[in-house]
Design an enzyme around this catalytic site. Sequence first.
Site, PDB file in Angstrom:
ATOM      1  N   TRP A 100     -15.298  -2.470   8.033  1.00  9.68           N
ATOM      2  CA  TRP A 100     -16.558  -2.582   7.283  1.00  9.68           C
ATOM      3  C   TRP A 100     -16.727  -3.957   6.671  1.00  9.68           C
ATOM      4  O   TRP A 100     -17.826  -4.524   6.680  1.00  9.68           O
ATOM      5  CB  TRP A 100     -16.672  -1.483   6.232  1.00  9.68           C
ATOM      6  CG  TRP A 100     -16.547  -0.125   6.836  1.00  9.68           C
ATOM      7  CD1 TRP A 100     -15.543   0.778   6.623  1.00  9.68           C
ATOM      8  CD2 TRP A 100     -17.417   0.480   7.804  1.00  9.68           C
ATOM      9  NE1 TRP A 100     -15.758   1.904   7.388  1.00  9.68           N
ATOM     10  CE2 TRP A 100     -16.881   1.745   8.118  1.00  9.68           C
ATOM     11  CE3 TRP A 100     -18.599   0.068   8.445  1.00  9.68           C
ATOM     12  CZ2 TRP A 100     -17.486   2.604   9.039  1.00  9.68           C
ATOM     13  CZ3 TRP A 100     -19.204   0.927   9.353  1.00  9.68           C
ATOM     14  CH2 TRP A 100     -18.649   2.173   9.634  1.00  9.68           C
ATOM     15  N   ASP A 167     -19.087  -2.640  -1.540  1.00 13.21           N
ATOM     16  CA  ASP A 167     -19.457  -1.540  -0.659  1.00 13.21           C
ATOM     17  C   ASP A 167     -18.593  -0.342  -1.068  1.00 13.21           C
ATOM     18  O   ASP A 167     -17.401  -0.311  -0.809  1.00 13.21           O
ATOM     19  CB  ASP A 167     -19.179  -1.945   0.802  1.00 13.21           C
ATOM     20  CG  ASP A 167     -19.415  -0.805   1.789  1.00 13.21           C
ATOM     21  OD1 ASP A 167     -19.786   0.306   1.362  1.00 13.21           O
ATOM     22  OD2 ASP A 167     -19.217  -1.042   3.007  1.00 13.21           O
ATOM     23  N   LYS A 191     -21.303   9.916   2.804  1.00 18.54           N
ATOM     24  CA  LYS A 191     -19.871  10.115   2.582  1.00 18.54           C
ATOM     25  C   LYS A 191     -19.623  11.012   1.358  1.00 18.54           C
ATOM     26  O   LYS A 191     -18.794  11.877   1.395  1.00 18.54           O
ATOM     27  CB  LYS A 191     -19.160   8.773   2.400  1.00 18.54           C
ATOM     28  CG  LYS A 191     -19.390   7.780   3.540  1.00 18.54           C
ATOM     29  CD  LYS A 191     -18.456   8.002   4.730  1.00 18.54           C
ATOM     30  CE  LYS A 191     -18.952   7.308   5.989  1.00 18.54           C
ATOM     31  NZ  LYS A 191     -19.123   5.876   5.892  1.00 18.54           N
TER      32      LYS A 191
HETATM   33  C1  LIG Z   1     -19.592   4.596   6.739  1.00 13.53           C
HETATM   34  C2  LIG Z   1     -19.439   3.284   6.083  1.00 13.53           C
HETATM   35  C3  LIG Z   1     -20.358   2.233   6.288  1.00 13.53           C
HETATM   36  C4  LIG Z   1     -21.511   2.340   7.260  1.00 13.53           C
HETATM   37  O1  LIG Z   1     -22.500   3.087   6.739  1.00 13.53           O
HETATM   38  P1  LIG Z   1     -23.867   3.364   7.550  1.00 13.53           P
HETATM   39  O2  LIG Z   1     -24.636   4.164   6.562  1.00 13.53           O
HETATM   40  O3  LIG Z   1     -23.498   4.113   8.793  1.00 13.53           O
HETATM   41  O4  LIG Z   1     -24.497   2.060   7.855  1.00 13.53           O
HETATM   42  C5  LIG Z   1     -20.166   1.057   5.605  1.00 13.53           C
HETATM   43  N1  LIG Z   1     -19.136   0.895   4.762  1.00 13.53           N
HETATM   44  C6  LIG Z   1     -18.229   1.874   4.541  1.00 13.53           C
HETATM   45  C7  LIG Z   1     -17.103   1.632   3.585  1.00 13.53           C
HETATM   46  C8  LIG Z   1     -18.347   3.098   5.195  1.00 13.53           C
HETATM   47  O5  LIG Z   1     -17.459   4.069   4.985  1.00 13.53           O
END
Ligand SMILES: *Cc1c(COP(=O)(O)O)cnc(C)c1O
Length: 354
Positions: A100, A167, A191
Amino acid sequence: MKKHNFSAGPCILPQEVLQKASEAIINFNNDNLSLIEISHRSKPFVNVMEKARSLALELLGLEGKGYQALFLQGGASTQFLMSAYNLLETKAAYLNTGTWSDKAIKEAKLFGEIVEVASSKDKNFTYIPKDYTIPSDADYFHCTSNNTIFGTQMKHFPKTNVPVVCDMSSDIFSRQLDFSKFDLIYAGAQKNMGPAGATLVVVKEETLGKVSRTIPSMLNYQVHISKDSMFNTPPVFPVYVSMLTLEWLKNLGGIAAIEKINEQKAALLYGEIDRNPLFNGVVATEDRSHMNATFTLATDELKDTFDTMWKEAGVNGLNGHRSVGGYRASMYNALPLESVQVLVDVMQQLEKRA
Ligand SMILES: *Cc1c(COP(=O)(O)O)cnc(C)c1O
């Protein structure tokens, strides 16, 4: 009976949230209309959006501290570029803890110079780099609090004078942090919050408006703030379900309460991984994620037996990410401790059988 859902994402949501959400699809607010067929400008939905935004700030302890919460679209992946678009003038610092972060770096490079302050690539991202220096002239520092794929989690965040962007897609609302140390937090809903389709952005307003470039409206945080997160039609269903999940969390006692349960779940599973000679943890012990536990079998010969056993026990979503292999047990907020116990029982049965 509902399966024990260890899926990494989209993932488990509280059963009562699913129940309420399904009712709202047929008859929302007792108006004999569906939530997804009414105007997003109607009072009942405006209330939902307002509640979702204020609950997010309240749970993070950021109310009245100069922050705004937005529910945007395009996933966390859009935030990789949107954060840079809004904050990066010349140079930014990034900590690379895997997939990521890699993707965030790639997008940010479109807007300026990126300094990778540290990377754990040398050991296939199985640890969190600790000793690094953030240039004091960087526009911001970006990190990923929890690496969903490799199963690492930042337990400490660096002290720095530059704004911090994080993030938090896979561990937001799961543990107590001083969230006021962050200037921009983003997280895809799927998530720990709701269905895919909404992304929570929490931003300190004073961080914005400092870059000289013109920012397209849809990618401009200030535009979304000025329109109360309704610049265009918002993803009404994901926002509604996120609101229900945040309500559920608040009623449970907030982040402090869920953190305790998450610690119990992690202790139970990692305890078994360490005790049971048939399993090995993948990442450095001190960096283990409480959300995504990655592990492997000591011998591949047991793979078919183990896979059959956990599936028969009603466990779902245990296969590791395609780039890592092995197993990954995702223990997001809504996963009950009992589900982890079911998995641990299966691991112990395998040991007896082998
Ligand atoms: C799943 C995830 C993403 C991607 O998210 P999307 O909504 O599919 O763009 C980015 N960063 C982390 C840490 C993730 O777990």
